[in-house]
Design a protein around this motif. Sequence first.
Motif, PDB file in Angstrom:
ATOM      1  N   HIS A  58       0.817  -1.210   0.000  1.00 30.09           N
ATOM      2  CA  HIS A  58       0.000   0.000   0.000  1.00 30.09           C
ATOM      3  C   HIS A  58       0.851   1.260   0.000  1.00 30.09           C
ATOM      4  O   HIS A  58       0.384   2.310  -0.473  1.00 30.09           O
ATOM      5  N   GLY A  77      -0.019  -1.662  12.439  1.00 27.93           N
ATOM      6  CA  GLY A  77      -0.827  -1.642  11.228  1.00 27.93           C
ATOM      7  C   GLY A  77      -0.147  -2.216  10.018  1.00 27.93           C
ATOM      8  O   GLY A  77      -0.787  -2.389   8.971  1.00 27.93           O
ATOM      9  N   THR A  79       1.197  -5.285   8.095  1.00 31.85           N
ATOM     10  CA  THR A  79       1.036  -6.741   8.138  1.00 31.85           C
ATOM     11  C   THR A  79       2.186  -7.477   7.466  1.00 31.85           C
ATOM     12  O   THR A  79       2.508  -8.592   7.861  1.00 31.85           O
ATOM     13  N   LEU A 203      -0.588  -2.781   4.529  1.00 33.53           N
ATOM     14  CA  LEU A 203      -1.249  -2.347   5.752  1.00 33.53           C
ATOM     15  C   LEU A 203      -2.501  -3.164   6.030  1.00 33.53           C
ATOM     16  O   LEU A 203      -3.152  -3.679   5.108  1.00 33.53           O
ATOM     17  N   ALA A 204      -2.839  -3.247   7.305  1.00 30.10           N
ATOM     18  CA  ALA A 204      -4.090  -3.907   7.692  1.00 30.10           C
ATOM     19  C   ALA A 204      -5.285  -3.091   7.229  1.00 30.10           C
ATOM     20  O   ALA A 204      -6.310  -3.640   6.817  1.00 30.10           O
ATOM     21  N   ASP A 205      -5.167  -1.758   7.290  1.00 31.33           N
ATOM     22  CA  ASP A 205      -6.212  -0.854   6.822  1.00 31.33           C
ATOM     23  C   ASP A 205      -5.643  -0.043   5.665  1.00 31.33           C
ATOM     24  O   ASP A 205      -4.803   0.841   5.878  1.00 31.33           O
ATOM     25  N   PRO A 206      -6.061  -0.307   4.431  1.00 34.72           N
ATOM     26  CA  PRO A 206      -5.480   0.411   3.288  1.00 34.72           C
ATOM     27  C   PRO A 206      -5.666   1.915   3.347  1.00 34.72           C
ATOM     28  O   PRO A 206      -4.918   2.647   2.693  1.00 34.72           O
ATOM     29  N   ASP A 207      -6.656   2.404   4.089  1.00 35.08           N
ATOM     30  CA  ASP A 207      -6.893   3.848   4.156  1.00 35.08           C
ATOM     31  C   ASP A 207      -5.972   4.565   5.122  1.00 35.08           C
ATOM     32  O   ASP A 207      -6.024   5.792   5.233  1.00 35.08           O
ATOM     33  N   ASP A 208      -5.124   3.812   5.830  1.00 31.77           N
ATOM     34  CA  ASP A 208      -4.226   4.427   6.814  1.00 31.77           C
ATOM     35  C   ASP A 208      -2.863   4.750   6.225  1.00 31.77           C
ATOM     36  O   ASP A 208      -1.841   4.716   6.932  1.00 31.77           O
ATOM     37  N   THR A 209      -2.813   5.077   4.942  1.00 28.57           N
ATOM     38  CA  THR A 209      -1.511   5.342   4.321  1.00 28.57           C
ATOM     39  C   THR A 209      -0.846   6.590   4.909  1.00 28.57           C
ATOM     40  O   THR A 209       0.366   6.591   5.155  1.00 28.57           O
TER      41      THR A 209
END
Length: 764
Positions: A58, A77, A79, A203-209
Motif C-alpha cells: 500500500h 498496522g 502486516t 497495511l491492515a487498513d489500506p486507508d491508513d496510508t
Amino acid sequence: MRATLRWAGADLRAHRGEALFIVLATAGIVASLLLATALFGYATNPWQRVFTQSKGAHVWIHTGASADAGRLASLDGVTSVSGPYRTAAATVESRGTRASVELRGADGERPTTGRPFLVSGRWLDPGTPDGVVLESSLAWALWAEPGDSLVLPGTSRTLTVLGVADSAEPRYRPGERAGVVWAPPSALPRTDGPTGQVIGLRLADPDDTDYAVQRAVTTLGAGAVTQVSNWQQARAEAQGDDRLLGQVLGLFGLGALVAAALAVYGAIGTRIRGHLRNISVLKAIGFTPGQVVRIFLVQHVAFAFTGAVAAAVLMQAAGNLVPGRLGDAVGVWQGLPGHTAALFGVPVAAVLFIAATTGLAAWRAGRVPPVPVLRAAAPLGGPLPGVARGALGLRLPPALVLGMHKAFSWRPRSLATTARLALPLLLIVVALSAWTTIDRFHSKPEQLGLAAALTARADEELGDQRARALLAENPQITAVHPGVEVAALVPGQTGTIALRGLGTAQDPYPFSLAEGRAARGRDEAVAGQGLLDLLNVRLGDWVRMTVGGRPQILHIVGRSIEPENGGRVISTSLDTLRENDPKLQPTLYELQLRPGADPRAIGAELTEASRGRLDVHTVTNPADGLSPLRGVVAGLIAVLALIGLIELLTAIGGTVRESERDLLALKAIGLSPRQITLVSVTATGCTALAAVFAGTALGVPLAHWLIDAQGRSSGIGAGIARAPSPVLLLLFGTAAVLGAAALAALPAARAGRRRLADTLSAVA
C-alpha cells in the motif's frame, strides 16, 4: 397452510422436470450475472487485478542508503513488507531510446508481498549476473523484450532482459518518474548514480496510508525518507485509461440483467400457463384466489432461492476452475474489494425480482375461473390466412405451413417470446461489432486516423535534408511526411490545443476524414472532434489561434479521426504554416510502412543507421489499451448465449405444450406423429429466425450509435464503428436457428407420440 404445502409437495412430485428447469434456469441466470460482475471487475480495473495478484504494497517508501528501513516492519498496522531493497539510479538505452531507471536489487525468489507479476520471460537467475526484469511500462517505452540487451551509456556494461513484469507501483513517466528495473544485488555497486533503499508496506487498513507514512518518517527521521508513493496514487494514474472499458461493460451488464429478468419472467409465466387445469381444480375444491397466489409464490421463491444459492456456492467454490479468461476473471474477482457484497447482493436481488415476477403471474393465475374452459380444436394460431391456404394449395408440406403459421401468427404471446429471445441476440451483435471495431484498429489503422506507423525526430546536428535522405534509403518505408507539432493557444488564451503541419501540397498527408473534405487550399485545415467541441465550432468556420505570439487563422473544412490528445488537434499542411513563418523547419517525420513490416525492427534499423541521431517511436494505437476487451467480450458473449439458451428452452416448452393441446386437431386432419413433431420444430425454428432478424436489424445500428457516441465523448469522433461482416452475421444467425430446431426436436417428438387419452386429460 397445511393444504397449501401438501398441494405444493404433490405438484413438485408430479412435475419434477419443470421444477428442476426453474431451479437450473435461476442458477444459470444468477451464475451469468455473477460472471458478468466478475468480468466487469476484471477488465475495468487492470491495476486492481495486478495489485491483487501481486499482493501489492500500500505504501512504497524510498530512503537513504544508511537508513535502517527494516525497522518499518514492526510498525503498528503493517502486516507484511516487501524489501527493503537496495536501489541505484541509472540511465539505460535500448534501440536508441534512453530512460531513467531505478535499479532495484532483488534475489532469485520473487517476494511474497509486492510480487512482480511476470508478463513474459522469466524471473532473475543467479546464473545470469547481468540479467534484469523490466517493469512493463518501461519495457514498452524502450521497445525491450526478453532477450534484448540494454546499454548503460558512458560505460561498457550491458544488461540482458530476462523478463517483463507488471507492478502495482506508479508507472514510468519520461522526465517525471524513473522506471523500475529488478536486478541482482551484485549489479548495483557498479553504477555511478546515487544509491538508496526502497521498502513496501502492506497495511491492515489500506486507508491508513497517511498515518503509516507519518510513523515511518518519525521512526527513520525526516531526512532519511526521500520519496513516498501510495496505492491511491498508483490506482488513479492507472485507471485513467479504463473509462471506455467501464462504459462498454457497464452497458453489457445492464443489458444482460434485463435479458435475464425477461428470461425469468417468461419461464415462470409459461409454467403457470401450463397449470391452468390444476388451478381450476384447486378453486373447485375451495381454494381462494389468495391461497392460489400464495401457492405459486412460495413454490417459485423456493425454487429461485435454491437455484441462487447453488449458483453462488458453485461460483465461489469452483468459478476459478473455468478454463480461459472466465476462470482468470473469477479468480481475480474473488480477491477484489466488494466481492463479498456482490456474491450476496446479486443472488438476493435475483430472488427478489423473481418473487415480484411470480407475484404478478400468480395474481393472474388467481383470476382463473373454477370451471376450466374447453379449448376448441382450431388450427394453431387461429384461422389460417389466405397465404397459408395458398401454400397448402401449392402442396407444400402441411407440417411446415402449420409450424410457420404458428410462429408468425403475431399473437401477443408469440411477439413477447420473440422479443425476449431477440434481446440477448441483439446484445451479442453489439458485442461482435465492438470486437470488429477493435480488430479494425489493429488491422487497418490507416482508416482510423493512424496512417503512419512510426514517428521520427531528428536532432539539430542531423538536419532536415540528411534526415530525409536517411529515411528514404530504407526500403520498408513507403512514404515520409515531414511536419511540425506545436502547442497553440485557443481564442481567449484559456487553454492549449495541438497544431500540426503535416505533409506538403505536392505530397499531402493522408488524414482519415469522417466529414467534409481534405485541406488542399490556403489556410485550410481539418480538426478533431475534441477541438470542435472545445471551441464550439463546426465545419466551415474560421478559427483564430496564437502560436509563439503570432496569430494563425485557419478554415476548418473537414473533421478528421484523431485518436491523440483527446481529439483536440487541428491539422494543416506544412506549407500553410510556413506562410506564417517562412523559417519553419520540420521537427518530425511521419513514416508509412509496407504492409506486414515490423515497426520495432525498422525503428531499430533507423536508430542504428543514424547513430542515435534519429529518435524513432511507434505511433500509439488506442486499441492497444483495449486488448483485454477481446477476451472479456468473448466471455460476455458466452453469458448472453446462456441467457438466450434459457429463454429458448422456455419457448420450446411453451410451444410443445401448445402442440400437446392441439394434438387432437392435428391428428384429426391426418398428420402423423413425425409431421406433428415437425410442426413444433418448425415453429421453434421460425421463432428463432424472427428473433435473429430482429436482433441483427436492431443490433447493427445500435452498435454503430453506441460506438460512435463513445468516440464523440472521448474526442476521437464518430465514424470509427465497424459492423461484423455479413458472412459472420449469416453464420451467427444460421447457428442460432439450427440450434433452436435441434433443441426442440426431442421434446416435440415425445409430445407427438402421446396417447389420445393423455391428450384428452390435458385439454379437459
